[in-house]
Design an enzyme around this catalytic site. Sequence first.
Site, short mmCIF file in Angstrom:
data_model
loop_
_atom_site.label_atom_id
_atom_site.label_comp_id
_atom_site.label_asym_id
_atom_site.label_seq_id
_atom_site.Cartn_x
_atom_site.Cartn_y
_atom_site.Cartn_z
N GLU A 131 -2.51 42.79 27.97
CA GLU A 131 -2.70 44.77 28.68
C GLU A 131 -1.23 44.46 28.42
O GLU A 131 -1.43 46.42 27.83
CB GLU A 131 -3.67 44.46 29.54
CG GLU A 131 -4.24 46.19 29.56
CD GLU A 131 -2.86 47.18 30.74
OE1 GLU A 131 -2.99 48.35 31.02
OE2 GLU A 131 -1.93 46.44 31.21
N GLU A 132 -0.43 44.38 28.88
CA GLU A 132 0.57 45.05 29.74
C GLU A 132 1.74 45.33 28.30
O GLU A 132 2.86 45.70 28.31
CB GLU A 132 1.84 44.40 30.24
CG GLU A 132 0.95 43.97 31.63
CD GLU A 132 1.24 45.16 32.57
OE1 GLU A 132 1.40 46.40 32.19
OE2 GLU A 132 0.29 45.44 33.75
#
Length: 351
Positions: A210-211
Amino acid sequence: MDVKLNEEFLKRLLEAIGPSGFEDDAAQVWMEAAQTFADRVERDTHGNTYATINPGGSPRLLLAGHLDEIGLIVNYIDEKGYVYVKGLGGWDPQVLIGQRVRFKGLQGDVIGVVGRKAIHLLKSEERKKAVELKDLWIDIGAKDGDEAKQYLEVGTIGVIEQPVVQVLNGRVVSRALDNRIGAFTVLEALRHMKANGVTAEVTAVATVQEEIGLKGAFTSAYRLNPDTALVVDVTHCTDQPGISKKESGESPLGSGANLTVGPQIHPKVLRRLRDLAEEHAVPYTLTASTRYTGTDTDAIFITREGIPAALLSIPNRYMHSPSEMVDLHDVEAVVKLMTLYALNPVTDLVR
């Protein structure tokens, strides 16, 4: 509804190393916890981890919380043994100075220290300038580059070495709370759903990467194609000094579930969450969003023909630092609200 969190599971999950693209250790901890109650537990080729209850039930609900944390990856080792790294995710280099780093080394874990010239040696103009990651190095105690390369190589990943601690008022401090707390919360919610007789097919997913671009949310949502989705992430706590509520809204620690309102959020799912929160006295706050939430919600909402989704956030102080802070009472509120939703899901999702 009584909500009791598995804090030992949370501690193990936070201690695991799992930066973006290298989530395996954290995924293993998550899978082991899921296998104690879920009907089906599996992992895909991308690295997303799934736990399902009531396979074949209806409707089909996805719970998503990303497993990855921001981390570091070795880019260069010089002849003196000093290690230079790049960031996996968004770092403020100022918070790295003097921190300890744990690498997953070639012969096991290796501890290093983030180095910079001592303040006594900095020139006045250097003291005023924000440091960049390229200006920092990591010292693992090696005598030279040859020795360092016996333990690390280009591509070795690392995270900040900080213990998990509890402070006053049920608040937890740790690295990786963004968003290991979300991955924890969706699995805890799934456990409570099973205990409370939910009949819908519900899959909790610990998403990856996600990051660095919401990648695991795209692949897992495409695979599952659920009827609706609830995403759990952290949001900036707005009761700390220097935060403008006019710009960031209001989401203090201890205020319960933070619900996002915006174009990425399906209005009927949000309405049901709010109605349930008010009916069952679950504390919550609202945050306004415009084009993007910056979470897995953005990916899930536009997967396939669009998956109706809502975002429940947990207030977090000092995000993307070695000492993030959350209040477990907020986690309990999110678990309770998600369980209530699974017992009373929206089925008419046409706008």
